[in-house]
Design an enzyme around this catalytic site. Sequence first.
Site, PDB file in Angstrom:
ATOM      1  N   CYS A   1       0.303  -1.060  -0.040  1.00 56.77           N
ATOM      2  CA  CYS A   1      -0.173   0.056   0.131  1.00 56.77           C
ATOM      3  C   CYS A   1       0.829   0.833  -0.287  1.00 56.77           C
ATOM      4  O   CYS A   1       2.120   1.741   1.201  1.00 56.77           O
ATOM      5  CB  CYS A   1      -1.190  -0.018   1.735  1.00 56.77           C
ATOM      6  SG  CYS A   1      -1.791   1.390   1.309  1.00 56.77           S
TER       7      CYS A   1
ATOM      8  N   CYS B   1      -0.798   4.146   2.597  1.00 61.08           N
ATOM      9  CA  CYS B   1      -0.567   4.027   4.281  1.00 61.08           C
ATOM     10  C   CYS B   1      -0.962   2.171   4.226  1.00 61.08           C
ATOM     11  O   CYS B   1       0.702   2.179   4.320  1.00 61.08           O
ATOM     12  CB  CYS B   1      -2.150   5.473   3.938  1.00 61.08           C
ATOM     13  SG  CYS B   1      -3.128   3.862   3.721  1.00 61.08           S
ATOM     14  N   SER B   2      -1.346   2.116   4.680  1.00 58.70           N
ATOM     15  CA  SER B   2      -1.553   0.314   5.409  1.00 58.70           C
ATOM     16  C   SER B   2      -2.530  -0.164   5.239  1.00 58.70           C
ATOM     17  O   SER B   2      -3.137  -1.143   5.621  1.00 58.70           O
ATOM     18  CB  SER B   2      -0.494   0.152   6.520  1.00 58.70           C
ATOM     19  OG  SER B   2      -1.996   1.203   7.008  1.00 58.70           O
ATOM     20  N   CYS B   3      -3.145  -0.130   3.609  1.00 59.56           N
ATOM     21  CA  CYS B   3      -4.360  -1.055   3.248  1.00 59.56           C
ATOM     22  C   CYS B   3      -4.036  -2.402   3.449  1.00 59.56           C
ATOM     23  O   CYS B   3      -2.927  -2.719   2.493  1.00 59.56           O
ATOM     24  CB  CYS B   3      -5.153  -0.369   2.136  1.00 59.56           C
ATOM     25  SG  CYS B   3      -5.413   1.497   2.140  1.00 59.56           S
TER      26      CYS B   3
END
Lengths: 100, 264
Positions: B163, B166-168
């Site tokens: 991602c 961000c951090s999906c």
Amino acid sequence: MFDEPWQAQAFALAVKLSEQGHFSWTAWAKALAEELAAAEARGEPDDGSHYYHHWVSALERLVVERGLSDAAVLEERKEAWADAYRHTPHGQPVELKRRE
Amino acid sequence: MDESGERPVDRRGFIKGSAVGAAAFAAPGKMMNERTDEAEVHDADAHEHTHGHGHGHDHDHDHDHQDVPSDIALRVRALESVLIEKEMVDPAALDEIVDNFENRIGPQNGARVVARAWVDPGFRDRLLADGTSAIGELDYLGGQGEHMKVVANTDSVHNLIVCTLCSCYPWPTLGLPPVWYKSSAYRAKAVIEPREVLREFGLDLPEDIEVRVWDSTAEIRYLVLPQRPPGTADMTEEELAELVTRDSMVGVARVASPSSGGGR
């Protein structure tokens, strides 16, 4: 999973607020991405260990933007908690005194 | 597999700070200052209070009261207590979320999806055609897994998930992402130099294997279907699931053959 309890608390708060429709997960991802990008722009690339700091900043920002609370209230509440810790003897539960 | 219509790489026009990111990735031990300026001011205040308090005030001494949590912990405490007080969140519901992620949701779920696909060609076909509904057959849908796309590794294609913004991450099948997945360095470098990233994870891919990088978003999450390793023909679905690691489903590793030491 979570290194410290506050990380779990912050995680659950964001998930729950989104589930309840206070913000979409897309809006959340955008806010978090902005916090991460801002940190990198300040010259603080994250090795991942400070991720939840950015998470909390994003959460505070959305909570304020969506009118769920305001910055002054959060700041005052934070100080109240710090104060409660300073004045609660060892072994007793830390409780927040009402101070309206 | 032919990923018709979807371009796997760089759909988001990343990248800011990739150079610094890569440097940090090369030196993961280097600590960065995580605080915002604002937080530092608060912190300074907190120190001042503590300092003044510890020196000569006639009320209680340092050791008579409880340790004041860190500034960040207090900020979360403030958020939580204000929102609970306004009845915007239910504390029991918060506990349940944490409990779920600590005890029930994790890569063991994704591993069962993978093992099922290995033993059941019909499921595999459904999984690759419509990941969301096939994963739903095993009941691993939910928050951050509503729209799943499963990408299969083959002899000629290796898939990697990132991602960039961000951090999906596909929570219902993999749980929460590991620290490295959230690092600036991985997010930046996985798209630019995926082969180098894979090498850092100990996976040196031959040049004739195509690497496809999938950039997760808040709307769509990916899961890699790794290749079934040799030497597993006699294993049951449950035994196979034990071999499947989180890293193999993110695409930074392959599933090891049981004869070579098994999964990590």
